[in-house]
Design an enzyme around this catalytic site. Structure first.
Site, short mmCIF file in Angstrom:
data_model
loop_
_atom_site.label_atom_id
_atom_site.label_comp_id
_atom_site.label_asym_id
_atom_site.label_seq_id
_atom_site.Cartn_x
_atom_site.Cartn_y
_atom_site.Cartn_z
N ASN A 115 37.13 52.98 46.31
CA ASN A 115 37.97 51.97 45.67
C ASN A 115 37.78 50.65 46.43
OD1 ASN A 115 39.95 51.26 43.61
ND2 ASN A 115 41.41 51.02 45.28
N ARG A 135 36.32 43.35 34.94
CA ARG A 135 36.19 44.15 36.15
C ARG A 135 37.21 45.28 36.10
NH1 ARG A 135 40.72 43.35 37.40
NH2 ARG A 135 40.53 44.84 39.08
N ASP A 183 37.33 53.56 41.78
CA ASP A 183 36.12 53.18 41.06
C ASP A 183 35.21 54.38 40.83
OD1 ASP A 183 37.04 50.51 42.36
OD2 ASP A 183 35.72 50.04 40.68
O1 MRU Z 1 35.67 44.68 42.11
P1 MRU Z 1 36.68 45.11 41.10
O2 MRU Z 1 37.74 44.11 40.85
O3 MRU Z 1 36.02 45.59 39.82
O4 MRU Z 1 37.38 46.37 41.76
C1 MRU Z 1 38.38 47.04 41.05
C2 MRU Z 1 39.03 48.12 41.85
O5 MRU Z 1 38.66 48.41 42.95
C3 MRU Z 1 40.12 48.87 41.18
O6 MRU Z 1 41.06 49.31 42.10
C4 MRU Z 1 39.52 50.10 40.47
O7 MRU Z 1 38.46 49.73 39.63
C5 MRU Z 1 40.52 50.82 39.68
S1 MRU Z 1 40.97 49.89 38.25
C6 MRU Z 1 42.01 50.82 37.35
#
Ligand code: MRU
Length: 352
Positions: free
Chosen positions: A247, A47, A237
């Site tokens: 995000n 993730r 994201d």
């Molecule tokens: O649902 P996830 O764990 O994939 O979400 C990740 C995030 O929101 C992070 O803050 C984002 O991807 C930045 S990672 C460098």
């Protein structure tokens, strides 16, 4: 025990450190089929937007290598299907589809020569991964200057190497670089519902010896009011062309709190997270996840089994609340439509 790579290509398979099991166990998933990579992405075994980009790139390479002319139809159609399937597993993080498409394009000059196409796809995937590493190192160096020695930094979700597959991460990379220049400490939001802060950020900060305090998300305002938070640093994201930031759910709340307390709200992300095709945050698709993640966690459940639930995995912070966007190119300030566009690079530059 040495920690295995977050994700790697080895012996014709994609190996993924299973983040669902952290911090309790270190287990590696050995994916020999695209469907296994997709399942790992869907269930958050891997993730974080840039790490999802790496998973997308290796996933397409795996699809190319596993091609079976008898059952899969024309090679080009097969690759297009693999890209579409992988890109659709998690819709918000733009890096996933971005990397899958770039890597798939490497097969184009080879037409229906599947062997040459698969080799070209893998080579490009590996180039992209190396490039991802270099870019995160640069990003961290640019961002470190925004934090004063001794700063108390609030962080949401997880943005270290687990989330980027590279360097020391994005927002956590900035924090790590700042720490090397003059100790900082971190307020770690636990990040409900999937607890990426409590499970993963703490684990990474422990490894680096950076002092932190774990808090529930709802405590952030209290500590800002007490004057013990100097800045908020988060990842992203997807960042729209105008600087609106998608995000982890709860980020928008942190941005509003930062504004109310006069604190800088800093976003750190590689250029691959900026989606110049998406004009504003309104156009960013927000992933909705299952109800079970809110009713409980793992085997534990604390809500009635049929409690109606909403579970958006991300939110959008309007650009007006963003003090700076740090990328490998430097520190961008408003107006982001202009400052980010000046850094836009053609895909050829990324894979050169
Ligand atoms: O649902 P996830 O764990 O994939 O979400 C990740 C995030 O929101 C992070 O803050 C984002 O991807 C930045 S990672 C460098």
């Amino acid at each position: 025990m040495a920690v295995p790579p977050v994700i790697e290509w080895r012996d014709g398979a994609v190996r993924i450190l299973d983040q669902r099991r952290l911090p309790d166990a270190i287990e590696v998933l050995h994916c020999t089929e695209v469907a296994q990579v997709m399942e790992a992405i869907r269930t958050l075994a891997i993730r974080g937007a840039p790490a999802l980009g790496v998973a997308g790139a290796y996933g397409v390479a795996l699809g190319a290598h596993r091609y079976n002319a008898e059952s899969d139809g024309p090679f080009a159609d097969h690759l297009d299907r693999v890209v579409e399937d992988i890109a659709g597993t998690r819709p918000t993080a733009v890096n996933l589809g971005w990397a899958a498409r770039i890597v798939r394009a490497a097969a184009e000059p080879h037409g229906e020569d599947a062997e040459a196409g698969a080799a070209a796809v893998l080579e490009r995937a590996q180039a992209l991964v190396a490039d991802n590493d270099r870019r995160h190192d640069q990003l961290a160096a640019h961002g470190a200057g925004l934090l004063a020695p001794g700063a108390q930094v609030l962080h949401h979700c997880n943005t270290g190497p687990l989330a980027t597959g590279a360097g020391f991460g994005s927002a956590l990379g900035v924090i790590q670089a700042a720490h090397r220049q003059g100790k900082v400490s971190v307020w770690v939001n636990e990040t409900r519902p999937l607890l990426q802060g409590a499970r993963l950020t703490t684990w990474e900060l422990d490894q680096w010896g950076i002092p932190y305090t774990l808090i529930t998300d709802s405590m952030a305002g209290h500590f800002m009011q007490r004057g013990v938070v100097d800045a908020v640093v988060v990842g992203a994201d997807r960042i729209a062309a105008n600087g609106d930031v998608a995000n982890k759910i709860g980020t928008y709340t942190m941005a509003q709190l930062a504004r109310a307390h006069g604190l800088p709200f800093i976003v750190a992300a590689p250029m691959s997270t900026i989606d110049f095709e998406t004009a504003t945050g309104d156009d960013i698709p927000i992933e909705e996840r299952g109800a079970g993640e809110v009713r409980g966690h793992g085997a534990a459940r604390w809500a009635p089994g049929d409690a109606p639930v909403a579970n958006p995995a991300f939110d959008v912070t309007p650009n007006a609340l963003v003090s700076a966007i740090v990328t490998e190119r430097g520190v961008a300030r408003a107006p982001y439509t202009t400052t980010l566009a000046a850094w836009h690079e053609p895909v050829e530059a990324v894979v050169a």
